[in-house]
Motif scaffolding. Sequence first.
Motif, PDB file in Angstrom:
ATOM      1  N   LEU A  49       0.824  -1.200   0.000  1.00 11.89           N
ATOM      2  CA  LEU A  49       0.000   0.000   0.000  1.00 11.89           C
ATOM      3  C   LEU A  49       0.861   1.254   0.000  1.00 11.89           C
ATOM      4  O   LEU A  49       1.814   1.363   0.773  1.00 11.89           O
ATOM      5  CB  LEU A  49      -0.907   0.003   1.239  1.00 11.89           C
ATOM      6  CG  LEU A  49      -1.849   1.190   1.409  1.00 11.89           C
ATOM      7  CD1 LEU A  49      -2.905   1.204   0.315  1.00 11.89           C
ATOM      8  CD2 LEU A  49      -2.506   1.141   2.791  1.00 11.89           C
ATOM      9  N   LEU A  50       0.514   2.194  -0.878  1.00 18.58           N
ATOM     10  CA  LEU A  50       1.163   3.501  -0.914  1.00 18.58           C
ATOM     11  C   LEU A  50       0.143   4.547  -0.485  1.00 18.58           C
ATOM     12  O   LEU A  50      -0.948   4.643  -1.066  1.00 18.58           O
ATOM     13  CB  LEU A  50       1.671   3.807  -2.324  1.00 18.58           C
ATOM     14  CG  LEU A  50       2.386   5.150  -2.524  1.00 18.58           C
ATOM     15  CD1 LEU A  50       3.665   5.221  -1.685  1.00 18.58           C
ATOM     16  CD2 LEU A  50       2.705   5.373  -4.003  1.00 18.58           C
ATOM     17  N   ILE A  51       0.499   5.327   0.540  1.00 23.19           N
ATOM     18  CA  ILE A  51      -0.383   6.384   1.036  1.00 23.19           C
ATOM     19  C   ILE A  51       0.245   7.722   0.665  1.00 23.19           C
ATOM     20  O   ILE A  51       1.333   8.055   1.134  1.00 23.19           O
ATOM     21  CB  ILE A  51      -0.587   6.292   2.554  1.00 23.19           C
ATOM     22  CG1 ILE A  51      -1.039   4.884   2.961  1.00 23.19           C
ATOM     23  CG2 ILE A  51      -1.603   7.326   3.022  1.00 23.19           C
ATOM     24  CD1 ILE A  51      -1.159   4.685   4.454  1.00 23.19           C
ATOM     25  N   GLU A  52      -0.428   8.469  -0.182  1.00 21.85           N
ATOM     26  CA  GLU A  52       0.097   9.741  -0.671  1.00 21.85           C
ATOM     27  C   GLU A  52      -0.681  10.892  -0.038  1.00 21.85           C
ATOM     28  O   GLU A  52      -1.905  10.949  -0.154  1.00 21.85           O
ATOM     29  CB  GLU A  52      -0.032   9.826  -2.191  1.00 21.85           C
ATOM     30  CG  GLU A  52       0.813   8.810  -2.939  1.00 21.85           C
ATOM     31  CD  GLU A  52       0.699   8.966  -4.441  1.00 21.85           C
ATOM     32  OE1 GLU A  52       1.734   9.061  -5.096  1.00 21.85           O
ATOM     33  OE2 GLU A  52      -0.441   8.987  -4.954  1.00 21.85           O
ATOM     34  N   ASP A  53       0.028  11.793   0.602  1.00 24.00           N
ATOM     35  CA  ASP A  53      -0.641  12.963   1.170  1.00 24.00           C
ATOM     36  C   ASP A  53       0.393  13.833   1.865  1.00 24.00           C
ATOM     37  O   ASP A  53       1.561  13.440   2.012  1.00 24.00           O
ATOM     38  CB  ASP A  53      -1.733  12.558   2.166  1.00 24.00           C
ATOM     39  CG  ASP A  53      -2.989  13.397   2.016  1.00 24.00           C
ATOM     40  OD1 ASP A  53      -2.847  14.621   1.818  1.00 24.00           O
ATOM     41  OD2 ASP A  53      -4.097  12.836   2.064  1.00 24.00           O
ATOM     42  N   GLN A  54      -0.050  14.991   2.300  1.00 21.60           N
ATOM     43  CA  GLN A  54       0.825  15.883   3.028  1.00 21.60           C
ATOM     44  C   GLN A  54       0.993  15.393   4.467  1.00 21.60           C
ATOM     45  O   GLN A  54       0.205  14.567   4.949  1.00 21.60           O
ATOM     46  CB  GLN A  54       0.248  17.286   3.022  1.00 21.60           C
ATOM     47  CG  GLN A  54      -1.107  17.409   3.704  1.00 21.60           C
ATOM     48  CD  GLN A  54      -1.615  18.823   3.663  1.00 21.60           C
ATOM     49  OE1 GLN A  54      -0.883  19.780   3.890  1.00 21.60           O
ATOM     50  NE2 GLN A  54      -2.899  18.975   3.376  1.00 21.60           N
ATOM     51  N   PRO A  55       2.020  15.864   5.157  1.00 24.87           N
ATOM     52  CA  PRO A  55       2.222  15.445   6.540  1.00 24.87           C
ATOM     53  C   PRO A  55       1.074  15.867   7.445  1.00 24.87           C
ATOM     54  O   PRO A  55       0.415  16.880   7.218  1.00 24.87           O
ATOM     55  CB  PRO A  55       3.526  16.167   6.941  1.00 24.87           C
ATOM     56  CG  PRO A  55       4.214  16.480   5.648  1.00 24.87           C
ATOM     57  CD  PRO A  55       3.119  16.733   4.662  1.00 24.87           C
ATOM     58  N   GLY A  56       0.829  15.045   8.472  1.00 30.14           N
ATOM     59  CA  GLY A  56      -0.099  15.428   9.518  1.00 30.14           C
ATOM     60  C   GLY A  56      -1.542  15.024   9.336  1.00 30.14           C
ATOM     61  O   GLY A  56      -2.398  15.450  10.112  1.00 30.14           O
ATOM     62  N   VAL A  57      -1.849  14.178   8.326  1.00 26.97           N
ATOM     63  CA  VAL A  57      -3.245  13.799   8.113  1.00 26.97           C
ATOM     64  C   VAL A  57      -3.534  12.357   8.540  1.00 26.97           C
ATOM     65  O   VAL A  57      -4.636  11.850   8.327  1.00 26.97           O
ATOM     66  CB  VAL A  57      -3.656  13.995   6.631  1.00 26.97           C
ATOM     67  CG1 VAL A  57      -3.618  15.472   6.264  1.00 26.97           C
ATOM     68  CG2 VAL A  57      -2.772  13.179   5.692  1.00 26.97           C
ATOM     69  N   GLY A  58      -2.541  11.671   9.120  1.00 25.66           N
ATOM     70  CA  GLY A  58      -2.802  10.349   9.690  1.00 25.66           C
ATOM     71  C   GLY A  58      -2.235   9.179   8.932  1.00 25.66           C
ATOM     72  O   GLY A  58      -2.622   8.028   9.195  1.00 25.66           O
ATOM     73  N   LYS A  59      -1.275   9.407   8.033  1.00 24.67           N
ATOM     74  CA  LYS A  59      -0.714   8.294   7.254  1.00 24.67           C
ATOM     75  C   LYS A  59       0.000   7.293   8.149  1.00 24.67           C
ATOM     76  O   LYS A  59      -0.251   6.083   8.086  1.00 24.67           O
ATOM     77  CB  LYS A  59       0.262   8.832   6.186  1.00 24.67           C
ATOM     78  CG  LYS A  59      -0.338   9.815   5.212  1.00 24.67           C
ATOM     79  CD  LYS A  59       0.613  10.168   4.084  1.00 24.67           C
ATOM     80  CE  LYS A  59       1.920  10.788   4.515  1.00 24.67           C
ATOM     81  NZ  LYS A  59       1.748  12.141   5.111  1.00 24.67           N
ATOM     82  N   THR A  60       0.901   7.794   8.998  1.00 19.14           N
ATOM     83  CA  THR A  60       1.653   6.903   9.876  1.00 19.14           C
ATOM     84  C   THR A  60       0.748   6.256  10.916  1.00 19.14           C
ATOM     85  O   THR A  60       0.928   5.086  11.275  1.00 19.14           O
ATOM     86  CB  THR A  60       2.786   7.685  10.571  1.00 19.14           C
ATOM     87  OG1 THR A  60       3.599   8.311   9.569  1.00 19.14           O
ATOM     88  CG2 THR A  60       3.652   6.761  11.411  1.00 19.14           C
ATOM     89  N   THR A  61      -0.242   6.984  11.387  1.00 16.15           N
ATOM     90  CA  THR A  61      -1.182   6.431  12.351  1.00 16.15           C
ATOM     91  C   THR A  61      -1.949   5.258  11.767  1.00 16.15           C
ATOM     92  O   THR A  61      -2.136   4.229  12.425  1.00 16.15           O
ATOM     93  CB  THR A  61      -2.174   7.525  12.810  1.00 16.15           C
ATOM     94  OG1 THR A  61      -1.439   8.596  13.402  1.00 16.15           O
ATOM     95  CG2 THR A  61      -3.158   6.972  13.819  1.00 16.15           C
ATOM     96  N   LEU A  62      -2.394   5.375  10.522  1.00 13.55           N
ATOM     97  CA  LEU A  62      -3.108   4.279   9.872  1.00 13.55           C
ATOM     98  C   LEU A  62      -2.219   3.052   9.746  1.00 13.55           C
ATOM     99  O   LEU A  62      -2.665   1.922  10.010  1.00 13.55           O
ATOM    100  CB  LEU A  62      -3.595   4.712   8.486  1.00 13.55           C
ATOM    101  CG  LEU A  62      -4.244   3.623   7.626  1.00 13.55           C
ATOM    102  CD1 LEU A  62      -5.433   2.993   8.337  1.00 13.55           C
ATOM    103  CD2 LEU A  62      -4.654   4.186   6.270  1.00 13.55           C
ATOM    104  N   ALA A  63      -0.966   3.247   9.383  1.00 14.76           N
ATOM    105  CA  ALA A  63      -0.050   2.115   9.241  1.00 14.76           C
ATOM    106  C   ALA A  63       0.139   1.390  10.567  1.00 14.76           C
ATOM    107  O   ALA A  63       0.061   0.155  10.650  1.00 14.76           O
ATOM    108  CB  ALA A  63       1.299   2.600   8.700  1.00 14.76           C
ATOM    109  N   GLY A  64       0.398   2.149  11.639  1.00 18.13           N
ATOM    110  CA  GLY A  64       0.580   1.527  12.939  1.00 18.13           C
ATOM    111  C   GLY A  64      -0.676   0.852  13.454  1.00 18.13           C
ATOM    112  O   GLY A  64      -0.613  -0.234  14.051  1.00 18.13           O
TER     113      GLY A  64
END
Length: 316
Positions: A49-64
């Motif tokens: 999965l590749l999550i594309e977006d600006q910092p601070g919208v929850g990308k890392t949170t979703l992965a964890g």
Amino acid sequence: MTSAVTSTPPSVSSADALKAALRQLDGVILGKPGQIRLAVACLLARGHLLIEDQPGVGKTTLAGALARTFGLDFRRVQFTADLLPADLTGISVWDAPNSTFRFHQGPVFSEVLLADEINRATPRTQGALLEAMEERQVSEGGVTRILPDPFFVIATQNPAAFVGTSPLPEAQLDRFLMTITLGYPDPRAERTLLETGGRSLSVRDLGAVLDAPALLHMQREVDAVHAAAPLLDYLQLLARATREHPALLTGLSPRALLALLSAARAWAYLVGRPMALPEDVQAVFPSLAAHRLPPRDPGVSVPDLIAGILAGTPIP
């Protein structure tokens, strides 16, 4: 479609566990049920999965949250310009007392690897993931080492306009089954974040709803989801539409078409059906095709092109 169905729907235990996992994820990533289900479908289909977006919208949170919810071993690597391939895959170090080389595994030897801000690394380090993602193995010093099963790469990517980014090459992009964008939360979800001080985004206290053996069992059940001949006809019509579209440089490859079939099966499984339908293909097609269909004119909207392809392709 009138073809006979020989497979079975998700078992009761699998269906209940999936529902519990989705409820937990919905409580962590607020207001993004569609993106959460695409991410889970990607995992069920053995994709990346590749999550594309600006910092601070929850990308890392979703992965964890995905890793903790599915009870999987999780490692995070912050990709930077000075990250070396060996920092990712591991390295052999001379063991003088035993007069031999000892291999020290890198973080890629985990069930879930988060490649955070992958496009901040050099192309050489980005390429180090290629074999791991495609072959699920690492070759070092003439020795091939098998990666864990399951193995799921979640990469986050900042917009290309951000300083210090290196665009992922096409070969690397094709290794990702899906691309999703989280975007800003809706007003209701954002208000909840403000009222709780962001505490709802913490993943540290999440319990495991499933484990690796349960996930592997679900992945085998996904493989058994039936795909009738008319559905395969529909996939080929979509592929032809992308290959003949005048606004696209290239269309979907045969490998991408196989990925689309796997993703559609995973989506059907996720909603509890034993048979993949055109609506399952349509649900996953934008996320699967967006990073695989380069437009001739960079100013053209790829989502609009994909929407037009779906609307203009007849269902057999």
